[in-house]
Motif scaffolding. Structure first.
Motif, mmCIF file in Angstrom:
data_model
loop_
_atom_site.group_PDB
_atom_site.id
_atom_site.type_symbol
_atom_site.label_atom_id
_atom_site.label_comp_id
_atom_site.label_asym_id
_atom_site.label_seq_id
_atom_site.Cartn_x
_atom_site.Cartn_y
_atom_site.Cartn_z
ATOM 1 N N GLY A 306 0.738 -1.235 -0.063
ATOM 2 C CA GLY A 306 -0.054 0.058 0.048
ATOM 3 C C GLY A 306 0.802 1.477 0.098
ATOM 4 O O GLY A 306 0.475 2.294 -0.811
ATOM 5 N N TRP A 307 1.856 1.137 0.708
ATOM 6 C CA TRP A 307 2.779 2.449 0.791
ATOM 7 C C TRP A 307 3.305 2.747 -0.399
ATOM 8 O O TRP A 307 3.444 3.632 -0.994
ATOM 9 N N VAL A 308 3.832 1.509 -1.141
ATOM 10 C CA VAL A 308 4.684 1.660 -2.304
ATOM 11 C C VAL A 308 3.643 2.168 -3.516
ATOM 12 O O VAL A 308 3.993 3.044 -4.288
ATOM 13 N N VAL A 309 2.268 1.475 -3.497
ATOM 14 C CA VAL A 309 1.388 2.065 -4.298
ATOM 15 C C VAL A 309 0.928 3.446 -4.166
ATOM 16 O O VAL A 309 0.905 4.186 -5.359
ATOM 17 N N SER A 310 0.686 3.811 -3.193
ATOM 18 C CA SER A 310 0.437 5.262 -2.994
ATOM 19 C C SER A 310 1.700 6.149 -3.412
ATOM 20 O O SER A 310 1.449 7.093 -4.058
ATOM 21 N N LEU A 311 2.913 5.990 -3.040
ATOM 22 C CA LEU A 311 3.909 6.714 -3.535
ATOM 23 C C LEU A 311 4.191 6.970 -4.920
ATOM 24 O O LEU A 311 4.373 7.749 -5.540
ATOM 25 N N LEU A 312 4.115 5.608 -5.609
ATOM 26 C CA LEU A 312 4.194 5.742 -6.952
ATOM 27 C C LEU A 312 3.162 6.351 -7.619
ATOM 28 O O LEU A 312 3.165 6.881 -8.547
ATOM 29 N N PHE A 313 1.769 6.150 -6.993
ATOM 30 C CA PHE A 313 0.635 6.982 -7.767
ATOM 31 C C PHE A 313 0.905 8.543 -7.842
ATOM 32 O O PHE A 313 0.766 9.091 -8.732
ATOM 33 N N TYR A 314 1.467 8.979 -6.633
ATOM 34 C CA TYR A 314 1.635 10.481 -6.576
ATOM 35 C C TYR A 314 2.579 10.906 -7.235
ATOM 36 O O TYR A 314 2.809 12.241 -7.831
ATOM 37 N N LEU A 315 3.841 9.963 -7.281
ATOM 38 C CA LEU A 315 4.735 10.325 -8.166
ATOM 39 C C LEU A 315 4.445 10.418 -9.586
ATOM 40 O O LEU A 315 4.776 11.366 -10.341
ATOM 41 N N LEU A 316 3.425 9.614 -9.949
ATOM 42 C CA LEU A 316 2.917 9.578 -11.436
ATOM 43 C C LEU A 316 2.211 10.786 -11.419
ATOM 44 O O LEU A 316 2.282 11.451 -12.722
ATOM 45 N N LEU A 317 1.219 11.007 -10.801
ATOM 46 C CA LEU A 317 0.589 12.416 -10.837
ATOM 47 C C LEU A 317 1.414 13.636 -11.163
ATOM 48 O O LEU A 317 1.187 14.490 -11.825
ATOM 49 N N SER A 318 2.603 13.717 -10.248
ATOM 50 C CA SER A 318 3.482 14.717 -10.389
ATOM 51 C C SER A 318 4.204 14.944 -11.574
ATOM 52 O O SER A 318 4.559 15.801 -12.063
ATOM 53 N N VAL A 319 4.648 13.497 -12.142
ATOM 54 C CA VAL A 319 5.378 13.632 -13.501
ATOM 55 C C VAL A 319 4.105 13.966 -14.486
ATOM 56 O O VAL A 319 4.713 15.116 -15.122
ATOM 57 N N ALA A 320 3.086 13.584 -14.533
ATOM 58 C CA ALA A 320 2.011 13.887 -15.326
ATOM 59 C C ALA A 320 1.703 15.599 -15.360
ATOM 60 O O ALA A 320 2.006 16.279 -16.340
ATOM 61 N N ALA A 321 1.782 16.107 -14.224
ATOM 62 C CA ALA A 321 1.526 17.201 -13.838
ATOM 63 C C ALA A 321 2.591 18.513 -14.476
ATOM 64 O O ALA A 321 2.547 19.321 -15.105
ATOM 65 N N LEU A 322 3.787 17.730 -14.205
ATOM 66 C CA LEU A 322 5.210 18.723 -14.434
ATOM 67 C C LEU A 322 5.377 18.672 -16.044
ATOM 68 O O LEU A 322 5.499 19.799 -16.387
#
Ligand code: PHE
Length: 453
Positions: A306-322
């Motif tokens: 759960g920790w990894v998935v949550s971290l990866l998900f928000y990283l993904l969002l940040s990359v998409a946003a950036l």
């Protein structure tokens, strides 16, 4: 500066990834899946694909044509295409739209960064009410969101000052493959959860009874937003395309990437949400309020996963946003440095400082400075409304009318066929869509959102 001396993308792959990076953004993750699920699943997706094909791609192509022809910032590109007449102001509208979105898009992008941090240090764990309140507490804080807004804006600034090849293209070549790996990893983790099939069903089950006027117009609006039409971004990046670029093929490739990301985002979110019986939402509340709880519950038996998935998900969002933020930043940066005859660095400073101020004010208007309201809307909603609901349809429609009716057919055809080096077989269809179908369809979305039709 002649077009030969002007910056350009170094490779075809870099050009596609950078432009697709501009298009793929938060809209793909927080808006598309919900709209698809709520509007008839596969039926919506089919309508959406038709909108992309018949309206999104012709509009993207038009911006490609104007941008590459002008080999300059959006204002100057429209100016060149129009021979200096009043149509140049449509280009200026694109720059203004891009500029105004940059600040508030940076605020949301900053939230993504905060959630990367919060996932990392385990702040998103706890009882569901705490997790739900976390977002309100955070977004109302006067300092933290403002700091993250500036951090992501500076990150975009840092990329932009390294130029088109050394900055935008290089960063996109790194970030877009990362985005795909993150996306696929989370899709797999989400689809392996027990009961995940209900989520897949929600997203993909065709329900033709939902094919209403609103659904058609919703799909149309979403396709424009998702492809970043009429924001100056597409036109600006196209000004860095080479004369050999096959514009139609590129528009198709970018749209396919954008659509695949949107559908995969649905396969990432819904299986997890349905596996814990949570009804998905849309907008910021989906990704910042509902999903942290979904991840906690869905992977409750495996907290590390759960920790990894949550971290990866928000990283993904940040990359998409950036990557989207970079494209927005570049619209105004290129405008300032070319129009004021200053260096790229100075142009970028003007944009970062002014959009930083707008972003911080938008962020404050959500919390401690809630007196910052105009017409009953906080600044954040105001920028969203003015750009998305007014400037976007206006700019899109005027661009179609301009290119379809006022620019000499030969000029448009020459760009379309890259001066006879690529097939012009679809030119007739493109021109027909541009002249008649696109302006009317955009007018329909415009009137519909004000309840007129
Ligand atoms: N296309 C982006 C998305 O899907 C939104 C966006 C619009 C980004 C305009 C930049 C400019 O989220």
């Amino acid at each position: 500066m002649t077009s030969e001396e002007r910056a350009s993308f170094g490779s075809k792959l870099g050009m596609i990834l950078a432009t697709a990076g501009g298009a793929v953004g938060l809209g793909n993750v927080w808006r598309f899946p919900y709209m698809a699920g709520d509007n008839g699943g596969a039926a919506f997706i089919v309508v959406y694909l038709c909108c992309v094909l018949l309206l999104g791609i012709p509009c993207m192509l038009s911006e490609f044509i104007i941008g590459r022809h002008g080999a300059a910032n959006t204002f100057r590109a429209y100016n060149k295409m129009s021979g200096g007449n009043a149509w140049k102001y449509v280009g200026l509208l694109g720059v203004v739209t891009g500029f105004l979105i940059t600040g508030y898009y940076a605020v949301v992008s900053g939230w993504c960064l905060q959630y990367v941090y919060a996932s990392l240090v385990g702040e998103l764990k706890g009882n569901p009410q705490y997790v739900m309140d976390y977002f309100t507490t955070f977004s109302h804080n006067p300092v933290r969101p403002a700091i993250w807004t500036l951090v992501i804006l500076f990150t975009a600034h840092f990329v932009i000052i390294h130029g088109v090849r050394g900055g935008i293209e290089r960063a996109s070549k790194l970030m877009m493959p990362t985005l795909f790996v993150l996306l696929l990893t989370i899709v797999v983790a989400s689809c392996l959860l027990p009961g995940a099939d209900k989520g897949v069903d929600f997203l993909l089950r065709p329900d033709f009874s939902k094919m209403t006027k609103s659904m058609f117009l919703g799909a149309l609006g979403q396709s424009f937003y998702s492809l970043s039409i009429a924001m100056g971004c597409i036109c600006t990046y196209a000004s860095y395309f080479s004369r050999q670029t096959n514009l139609l093929k590129s528009a198709l490739q970018i749209s396919v990437i954008d659509t695949i990301v949107a559908i995969l985002a649905g396969l990432m979110i819904f299986p997890a949400a349905f596996s814990v019986g949570v009804n998905p939402d849309s907008g910021p509340s989906l990704i910042f309020i509902t999903l942290p709880n979904v991840f906690n519950q869905a992977f409750g038996g495996m907290p590390a996963v759960g920790w990894v998935v949550s971290l990866l998900f928000y990283l993904l969002l940040s990359v998409a946003a950036l990557t989207s933020l970079m494209s927005l930043h570049e619209v105004s940066t290129s405008f300032f440095f070319e129009e004021l005859h200053i260096t790229r660095k100075k142009g970028a400073v003007i944009v970062t400082v002014s959009c930083g101020i707008i972003g911080v004010l938008c962020s404050l208007s959500l919390g401690s400075w809630d007196f910052l309201r105009i017409g009953g809307m906080d600044l954040f909603d105001l920028f969203d409304f003015v750009t998305g609901q007014i400037f976007l349809p206006l700019g899109g429609m005027l661009t179609c009318v301009f290119l379809g009716w006022f620019v000499p057919r030969k000029t448009v055809r020459d760009e379309f066929t890259s001066w006879g080096t690529v097939s012009g077989a679809f030119f007739g269809i493109y021109l027909f869509l541009l002249r008649f179908v696109c302006p009317l369809a955009i007018l329909a979305i415009f009137l519909h959102q004000f309840g007129i039709i």
